[in-house]
Design a protein around this motif. Structure first.
Motif, PDB file in Angstrom:
ATOM      1  N   TYR A 157       0.850 -30.440  35.427  1.00  0.00           N
ATOM      2  CA  TYR A 157      -0.099 -29.342  35.568  1.00  0.00           C
ATOM      3  C   TYR A 157      -1.325 -29.770  36.369  1.00  0.00           C
ATOM      4  O   TYR A 157      -1.878 -28.974  37.142  1.00  0.00           O
ATOM      5  CB  TYR A 157      -0.522 -28.812  34.194  1.00  0.00           C
ATOM      6  CG  TYR A 157       0.432 -27.798  33.609  1.00  0.00           C
ATOM      7  CD1 TYR A 157       0.752 -26.622  34.296  1.00  0.00           C
ATOM      8  CD2 TYR A 157       1.013 -27.996  32.348  1.00  0.00           C
ATOM      9  CE1 TYR A 157       1.631 -25.696  33.764  1.00  0.00           C
ATOM     10  CE2 TYR A 157       1.887 -27.069  31.807  1.00  0.00           C
ATOM     11  CZ  TYR A 157       2.193 -25.922  32.511  1.00  0.00           C
ATOM     12  OH  TYR A 157       3.051 -24.985  31.984  1.00  0.00           O
ATOM     13  N   LYS A 195      -4.235 -13.132  42.927  1.00  0.00           N
ATOM     14  CA  LYS A 195      -3.096 -13.759  42.256  1.00  0.00           C
ATOM     15  C   LYS A 195      -3.319 -15.269  42.125  1.00  0.00           C
ATOM     16  O   LYS A 195      -3.030 -15.868  41.071  1.00  0.00           O
ATOM     17  CB  LYS A 195      -1.807 -13.508  43.044  1.00  0.00           C
ATOM     18  CG  LYS A 195      -0.569 -14.173  42.426  1.00  0.00           C
ATOM     19  CD  LYS A 195       0.656 -13.926  43.262  1.00  0.00           C
ATOM     20  CE  LYS A 195       1.886 -14.600  42.621  1.00  0.00           C
ATOM     21  NZ  LYS A 195       1.713 -16.069  42.481  1.00  0.00           N
ATOM     22  N   ARG A 198      -5.703 -16.007  39.353  1.00  0.00           N
ATOM     23  CA  ARG A 198      -5.047 -15.891  38.043  1.00  0.00           C
ATOM     24  C   ARG A 198      -4.178 -17.110  37.764  1.00  0.00           C
ATOM     25  O   ARG A 198      -4.137 -17.615  36.637  1.00  0.00           O
ATOM     26  CB  ARG A 198      -4.217 -14.607  37.965  1.00  0.00           C
ATOM     27  CG  ARG A 198      -5.036 -13.328  37.911  1.00  0.00           C
ATOM     28  CD  ARG A 198      -4.182 -12.165  37.430  1.00  0.00           C
ATOM     29  NE  ARG A 198      -3.028 -11.957  38.275  1.00  0.00           N
ATOM     30  CZ  ARG A 198      -3.003 -11.146  39.337  1.00  0.00           C
ATOM     31  NH1 ARG A 198      -4.099 -10.466  39.669  1.00  0.00           N
ATOM     32  NH2 ARG A 198      -1.911 -10.996  40.051  1.00  0.00           N
ATOM     33  N   ASP A 199      -3.478 -17.573  38.812  1.00  0.00           N
ATOM     34  CA  ASP A 199      -2.632 -18.760  38.648  1.00  0.00           C
ATOM     35  C   ASP A 199      -3.464 -19.980  38.268  1.00  0.00           C
ATOM     36  O   ASP A 199      -3.062 -20.783  37.410  1.00  0.00           O
ATOM     37  CB  ASP A 199      -1.858 -19.042  39.942  1.00  0.00           C
ATOM     38  CG  ASP A 199      -0.769 -18.016  40.212  1.00  0.00           C
ATOM     39  OD1 ASP A 199      -0.411 -17.277  39.266  1.00  0.00           O
ATOM     40  OD2 ASP A 199      -0.297 -17.949  41.364  1.00  0.00           O
ATOM     41  N   GLU A 201      -6.341 -20.020  36.682  1.00  0.00           N
ATOM     42  CA  GLU A 201      -6.794 -19.881  35.298  1.00  0.00           C
ATOM     43  C   GLU A 201      -5.662 -20.165  34.317  1.00  0.00           C
ATOM     44  O   GLU A 201      -5.865 -20.787  33.272  1.00  0.00           O
ATOM     45  CB  GLU A 201      -7.370 -18.479  35.063  1.00  0.00           C
ATOM     46  CG  GLU A 201      -8.707 -18.248  35.735  1.00  0.00           C
ATOM     47  CD  GLU A 201      -9.726 -19.326  35.391  1.00  0.00           C
ATOM     48  OE1 GLU A 201      -9.916 -19.586  34.177  1.00  0.00           O
ATOM     49  OE2 GLU A 201     -10.304 -19.917  36.315  1.00  0.00           O
ATOM     50  N   PHE A 202      -4.459 -19.690  34.659  1.00  0.00           N
ATOM     51  CA  PHE A 202      -3.302 -19.954  33.794  1.00  0.00           C
ATOM     52  C   PHE A 202      -3.045 -21.457  33.686  1.00  0.00           C
ATOM     53  O   PHE A 202      -2.816 -21.992  32.584  1.00  0.00           O
ATOM     54  CB  PHE A 202      -2.061 -19.259  34.345  1.00  0.00           C
ATOM     55  CG  PHE A 202      -0.790 -19.628  33.631  1.00  0.00           C
ATOM     56  CD1 PHE A 202      -0.474 -19.053  32.404  1.00  0.00           C
ATOM     57  CD2 PHE A 202       0.080 -20.567  34.170  1.00  0.00           C
ATOM     58  CE1 PHE A 202       0.692 -19.401  31.732  1.00  0.00           C
ATOM     59  CE2 PHE A 202       1.241 -20.917  33.504  1.00  0.00           C
ATOM     60  CZ  PHE A 202       1.553 -20.332  32.287  1.00  0.00           C
ATOM     61  N   ILE A 203      -3.085 -22.160  34.819  1.00  0.00           N
ATOM     62  CA  ILE A 203      -2.825 -23.600  34.816  1.00  0.00           C
ATOM     63  C   ILE A 203      -3.898 -24.331  34.020  1.00  0.00           C
ATOM     64  O   ILE A 203      -3.607 -25.250  33.250  1.00  0.00           O
ATOM     65  CB  ILE A 203      -2.748 -24.133  36.259  1.00  0.00           C
ATOM     66  CG1 ILE A 203      -1.534 -23.518  36.980  1.00  0.00           C
ATOM     67  CG2 ILE A 203      -2.639 -25.650  36.273  1.00  0.00           C
ATOM     68  CD1 ILE A 203      -1.532 -23.754  38.479  1.00  0.00           C
ATOM     69  N   ARG A 204      -5.161 -23.908  34.185  1.00  0.00           N
ATOM     70  CA  ARG A 204      -6.245 -24.527  33.416  1.00  0.00           C
ATOM     71  C   ARG A 204      -6.050 -24.314  31.918  1.00  0.00           C
ATOM     72  O   ARG A 204      -6.329 -25.214  31.110  1.00  0.00           O
ATOM     73  CB  ARG A 204      -7.592 -23.964  33.880  1.00  0.00           C
ATOM     74  CG  ARG A 204      -8.082 -24.570  35.202  1.00  0.00           C
ATOM     75  CD  ARG A 204      -9.341 -23.916  35.679  1.00  0.00           C
ATOM     76  NE  ARG A 204      -9.929 -24.654  36.789  1.00  0.00           N
ATOM     77  CZ  ARG A 204     -10.771 -24.133  37.672  1.00  0.00           C
ATOM     78  NH1 ARG A 204     -11.121 -22.846  37.574  1.00  0.00           N
ATOM     79  NH2 ARG A 204     -11.264 -24.871  38.643  1.00  0.00           N
ATOM     80  N   ASP A 205      -5.582 -23.133  31.541  1.00  0.00           N
ATOM     81  CA  ASP A 205      -5.306 -22.872  30.126  1.00  0.00           C
ATOM     82  C   ASP A 205      -4.204 -23.798  29.617  1.00  0.00           C
ATOM     83  O   ASP A 205      -4.277 -24.311  28.494  1.00  0.00           O
ATOM     84  CB  ASP A 205      -4.889 -21.419  29.921  1.00  0.00           C
ATOM     85  CG  ASP A 205      -6.054 -20.444  30.076  1.00  0.00           C
ATOM     86  OD1 ASP A 205      -7.218 -20.901  30.029  1.00  0.00           O
ATOM     87  OD2 ASP A 205      -5.804 -19.234  30.250  1.00  0.00           O
ATOM     88  N   GLN A 206      -3.170 -24.000  30.451  1.00  0.00           N
ATOM     89  CA  GLN A 206      -2.077 -24.878  30.046  1.00  0.00           C
ATOM     90  C   GLN A 206      -2.544 -26.321  29.909  1.00  0.00           C
ATOM     91  O   GLN A 206      -2.123 -27.047  29.001  1.00  0.00           O
ATOM     92  CB  GLN A 206      -0.928 -24.790  31.063  1.00  0.00           C
ATOM     93  CG  GLN A 206      -0.213 -23.451  31.078  1.00  0.00           C
ATOM     94  CD  GLN A 206       0.354 -23.088  29.716  1.00  0.00           C
ATOM     95  OE1 GLN A 206       1.047 -23.889  29.082  1.00  0.00           O
ATOM     96  NE2 GLN A 206       0.049 -21.888  29.255  1.00  0.00           N
TER      97      GLN A 206
END
Length: 249
Positions: A157, A195, A198-199, A201-206
């Motif tokens: 990640y 997009k 958003r990607d 932010e999703f990766i940071r959340d993971q």
């Protein structure tokens, strides 16, 4: 692989000095150390362990076990390792690379140095039907495996985040047009930008989730009395070791 002085199990030496005989002794000494520790975990005397090997049809005398454990045996046969693993009720791979020492540097072959957990993972994780009380050895195997897998995801990640952040900077600077695939989907530059955000932010959340799992994994190993390897030194393959060596040079 690291350059310069390096501490590998059983000896202090330059990683460029590859002595096959010294490596063979190193492997035997590590197996002997692991046999001694696992025998202690099982509450077995050397004689009781010898008796267990005899019951399996391949007797390993108590004196031989003592020599192994003291590092006085330069070579240990595959047959001996196989029977000892069965007698101790541990995976054969854990006699080579103990889950009780996951951060230890080992050499699976003379020319390669890796952390013990990475060598253990390369051998393959095997569900082993040990005693039902779930002794420390089985819990250590499980804890090392889960921490290794989580940290590998964390590394992946992190690498993906770097790529997406680079893409985001290019889009924000107007230097990157929509990709052919996004154009076929009818995405404009603004839509592609949104997009990508958003990607990211999703990766940071993971990554945050993996870091939380990492803390739990570290505590699990520490509760077992095992020192975890530092996350920033997580093994990512031969290329990573070559890069480290280049930086150290």
């Amino acid at each position: 692989m690291h350059n310069g002085e390096t501490k590998v199990f059983g000896m202090e030496q330059s990683s460029s000095e590859l002595d096959p005989k010294a490596w063979a002794r190193e492997v035997s000494a590590r197996i002997g150390r692991n046999v001694r520790e696992f025998r202690a975990e099982r509450g077995l005397s050397a004689q009781k362990l010898s008796d267990a090997t005899a019951a399996l049809g391949f007797v390993i005398p108590r004196s031989t076990i003592a020599n192994m454990e003291a590092g006085r045996k330069d070579a240990i046969s595959v047959q001996e390792v196989s029977v000892l693993a069965e007698a101790l009720r541990v995976p054969l791979s854990s006699l080579l690379y103990s889950p009780l020492h996951p951060g230890e540097s080992v050499r699976p072959v003379p020319s390669e140095e890796v952390p013990s957990y990475a060598a253990l993972n390369a051998v393959g994780w095997k569900d082993f039907p040990g005693p039902t009380e779930g002794p420390r050895i089985e819990r250590a195997l499980s804890a090392v495996r889960e921490l290794e897998q989580n940290r590998t995801m964390w590394v992946n990640y992190q690498q993906l985040l770097e790529l997406e952040l680079h893409k985001l900077r290019m889009l924000e600077g107007g230097a990157l047009n929509p990709t052919p695939s996004s154009s076929r989907r009818g995405l404009s530059t603004a839509a592609e930008l949104e997009k990508t955000r958003r990607d990211v932010e999703f990766i940071r959340d993971q990554i945050a989730l993996r870091e939380q799992e990492d803390q739990r994994g570290v505590r699990r190993l520490q509760d077992l009395g095992i020192e975890p390897w530092p996350r920033e030194r997580h093994y990512t393959g031969a290329a990573a070791h070559n890069d480290e060596g280049a930086d150290d040079a």
